[in-house]
Write a protein that holds these residues in place. Structure first.
Motif, PDB file in Angstrom:
ATOM      1  N   ASP A   1      28.454  53.141  41.377  1.00  0.00           N
ATOM      2  CA  ASP A   1      28.035  51.945  40.620  1.00  0.00           C
ATOM      3  C   ASP A   1      28.790  50.676  40.984  1.00  0.00           C
ATOM      4  O   ASP A   1      28.315  49.576  40.689  1.00  0.00           O
ATOM      5  CB  ASP A   1      28.190  52.196  39.116  1.00  0.00           C
ATOM      6  CG  ASP A   1      27.028  52.986  38.530  1.00  0.00           C
ATOM      7  OD1 ASP A   1      26.441  53.803  39.264  1.00  0.00           O
ATOM      8  OD2 ASP A   1      26.704  52.791  37.349  1.00  0.00           O
ATOM      9  N   ILE A   2      29.946  50.800  41.614  1.00  0.00           N
ATOM     10  CA  ILE A   2      30.809  49.627  41.796  1.00  0.00           C
ATOM     11  C   ILE A   2      30.133  48.502  42.576  1.00  0.00           C
ATOM     12  O   ILE A   2      30.374  47.325  42.312  1.00  0.00           O
ATOM     13  CB  ILE A   2      32.156  50.020  42.450  1.00  0.00           C
ATOM     14  CG1 ILE A   2      33.161  48.873  42.313  1.00  0.00           C
ATOM     15  CG2 ILE A   2      31.964  50.441  43.904  1.00  0.00           C
ATOM     16  CD1 ILE A   2      34.589  49.266  42.637  1.00  0.00           C
TER      17      ILE A   2
ATOM     18  N   LYS B   1      38.938  47.008  38.581  1.00  0.00           N
ATOM     19  CA  LYS B   1      39.282  47.340  39.970  1.00  0.00           C
ATOM     20  C   LYS B   1      38.628  46.340  40.931  1.00  0.00           C
ATOM     21  O   LYS B   1      39.239  45.906  41.907  1.00  0.00           O
ATOM     22  CB  LYS B   1      38.802  48.748  40.304  1.00  0.00           C
ATOM     23  CG  LYS B   1      39.747  49.852  39.883  1.00  0.00           C
ATOM     24  CD  LYS B   1      40.922  49.985  40.841  1.00  0.00           C
ATOM     25  CE  LYS B   1      41.726  51.233  40.555  1.00  0.00           C
ATOM     26  NZ  LYS B   1      42.906  51.351  41.443  1.00  0.00           N
ATOM     27  N   ARG B   2      37.395  45.994  40.638  1.00  0.00           N
ATOM     28  CA  ARG B   2      36.652  45.040  41.479  1.00  0.00           C
ATOM     29  C   ARG B   2      37.347  43.678  41.517  1.00  0.00           C
ATOM     30  O   ARG B   2      37.301  42.976  42.534  1.00  0.00           O
ATOM     31  CB  ARG B   2      35.221  44.912  40.948  1.00  0.00           C
ATOM     32  CG  ARG B   2      34.365  43.875  41.647  1.00  0.00           C
ATOM     33  CD  ARG B   2      34.086  44.234  43.097  1.00  0.00           C
ATOM     34  NE  ARG B   2      33.157  43.306  43.713  1.00  0.00           N
ATOM     35  CZ  ARG B   2      33.446  42.060  44.070  1.00  0.00           C
ATOM     36  NH1 ARG B   2      34.666  41.586  43.869  1.00  0.00           N
ATOM     37  NH2 ARG B   2      32.539  41.289  44.637  1.00  0.00           N
ATOM     38  N   PHE B   3      38.025  43.327  40.402  1.00  0.00           N
ATOM     39  CA  PHE B   3      38.729  42.048  40.343  1.00  0.00           C
ATOM     40  C   PHE B   3      40.213  42.181  40.710  1.00  0.00           C
ATOM     41  O   PHE B   3      40.996  41.260  40.471  1.00  0.00           O
ATOM     42  CB  PHE B   3      38.576  41.428  38.953  1.00  0.00           C
ATOM     43  CG  PHE B   3      37.240  40.760  38.752  1.00  0.00           C
ATOM     44  CD1 PHE B   3      37.024  39.456  39.200  1.00  0.00           C
ATOM     45  CD2 PHE B   3      36.197  41.429  38.138  1.00  0.00           C
ATOM     46  CE1 PHE B   3      35.791  38.838  39.022  1.00  0.00           C
ATOM     47  CE2 PHE B   3      34.957  40.814  37.957  1.00  0.00           C
ATOM     48  CZ  PHE B   3      34.760  39.515  38.403  1.00  0.00           C
ATOM     49  N   GLY B   4      40.585  43.319  41.277  1.00  0.00           N
ATOM     50  CA  GLY B   4      41.919  43.469  41.840  1.00  0.00           C
ATOM     51  C   GLY B   4      43.018  43.892  40.888  1.00  0.00           C
ATOM     52  O   GLY B   4      44.205  43.770  41.220  1.00  0.00           O
ATOM     53  N   TYR B   5      42.668  44.431  39.727  1.00  0.00           N
ATOM     54  CA  TYR B   5      43.683  44.879  38.775  1.00  0.00           C
ATOM     55  C   TYR B   5      44.126  46.309  39.088  1.00  0.00           C
ATOM     56  O   TYR B   5      43.359  47.109  39.623  1.00  0.00           O
ATOM     57  CB  TYR B   5      43.143  44.825  37.341  1.00  0.00           C
ATOM     58  CG  TYR B   5      42.990  43.430  36.798  1.00  0.00           C
ATOM     59  CD1 TYR B   5      43.986  42.843  36.025  1.00  0.00           C
ATOM     60  CD2 TYR B   5      41.844  42.689  37.067  1.00  0.00           C
ATOM     61  CE1 TYR B   5      43.844  41.561  35.519  1.00  0.00           C
ATOM     62  CE2 TYR B   5      41.684  41.405  36.566  1.00  0.00           C
ATOM     63  CZ  TYR B   5      42.692  40.842  35.800  1.00  0.00           C
ATOM     64  OH  TYR B   5      42.537  39.564  35.314  1.00  0.00           O
ATOM     65  N   ASP B   6      45.355  46.607  38.723  1.00  0.00           N
ATOM     66  CA  ASP B   6      45.909  47.949  38.853  1.00  0.00           C
ATOM     67  C   ASP B   6      45.667  48.674  37.526  1.00  0.00           C
ATOM     68  O   ASP B   6      46.395  48.460  36.548  1.00  0.00           O
ATOM     69  CB  ASP B   6      47.406  47.864  39.165  1.00  0.00           C
ATOM     70  CG  ASP B   6      48.048  49.220  39.412  1.00  0.00           C
ATOM     71  OD1 ASP B   6      47.316  50.224  39.457  1.00  0.00           O
ATOM     72  OD2 ASP B   6      49.295  49.265  39.539  1.00  0.00           O
ATOM     73  N   VAL B   7      44.630  49.488  37.485  1.00  0.00           N
ATOM     74  CA  VAL B   7      44.239  50.158  36.242  1.00  0.00           C
ATOM     75  C   VAL B   7      44.096  51.656  36.462  1.00  0.00           C
ATOM     76  O   VAL B   7      43.877  52.115  37.590  1.00  0.00           O
ATOM     77  CB  VAL B   7      42.911  49.601  35.670  1.00  0.00           C
ATOM     78  CG1 VAL B   7      43.100  48.208  35.122  1.00  0.00           C
ATOM     79  CG2 VAL B   7      41.803  49.630  36.715  1.00  0.00           C
TER      80      VAL B   7
END
Length: 206
Positions: free
Chosen positions: A40-41, A139-145
């Protein structure tokens, strides 16, 4: 502050997302979550564009933008997802009581989880449907989750590694702060009192 945007997706992508999930035979929870995320990403581009516009138009800092993403999902109603019938006699008594009291329920949901696109289609969903969606977006916006789950509490939350304070799970030397996603108003780092024991939470997906 209140932010507004039109959140759209392609109906054909929703159908493909649902069909993909129904083909998955996961060996583990991690396998299932990874498969949903990877499929889905790249199909949420219209949603990313709306969020990006909100971010730019309002000059949102990194932490504030994460709050906007999570609060968007928090405001969407909670529902059960049942791999069967919501009116089935074999449902747990707590489910039956809550459904009878008005908690929404979606029948015939493969693996008891909605894909990110299914969540937007139904505009409701349960805890790990939310965490997989938020994980995918952030994740798509670059966060470490990460996704943090608990068998004891039968619950799923997001963990996010940002400069903040509150309750966190230490993973490989990094602090991942808990974030409740099933109800409006929960702030990062606040662990609900009935889910308080951090040792009962484990890493489901990084």
């Amino acid at each position: 502050r209140t932010y507004f945007g039109d959140f759209k997706f392609k109906y054909g992508d929703y159908i493909k997302s649902k069909e993909n999930k129904e083909k998955i035979t996961p060996f583990s929870e991690k396998d299932l979550y990874e498969s949903l995320n990877k499929f889905d990403i790249n199909k949420l581009d219209l949603i990313y564009s709306t969020l990006q516009k909100i971010k730019i138009d309002n000059n949102l800092a990194r932490n504030r933008f994460a709050e906007v993403v999570v609060s968007l999902i928090q405001t969407i109603p909670y529902s059960y997802n049942i791999d069967g019938n919501c009116k089935g006699e074999d449902l747990p008594s707590a489910y039956k009581a809550n459904i009878n009291s008005g908690t929404p329920c979606i029948s015939n949901v493969k693996h008891d989880i909605l894909t990110p696109l299914e969540f937007f289609y139904f505009k409701k969903g349960d805890c790990d449907s939310r965490t997989v969606l938020i994980y995918t977006i952030l994740k798509r916006f670059g966060y470490d989750v990460v996704i943090l789950n608990s068998d004891l509490y039968a619950h799923s939350m997001i963990g996010i590694n940002i400069p903040t304070y509150g309750k966190y799970k230490l993973i490989n030397g990094k602090k991942y702060y808990f974030w409740e996603t099933t109800a409006n108003g929960w702030s990062v780092g606040v662990l609900p009192p009935d889910n308080w024991n951090i040792s009962k939470w484990y890493l489901a997906l990084k």
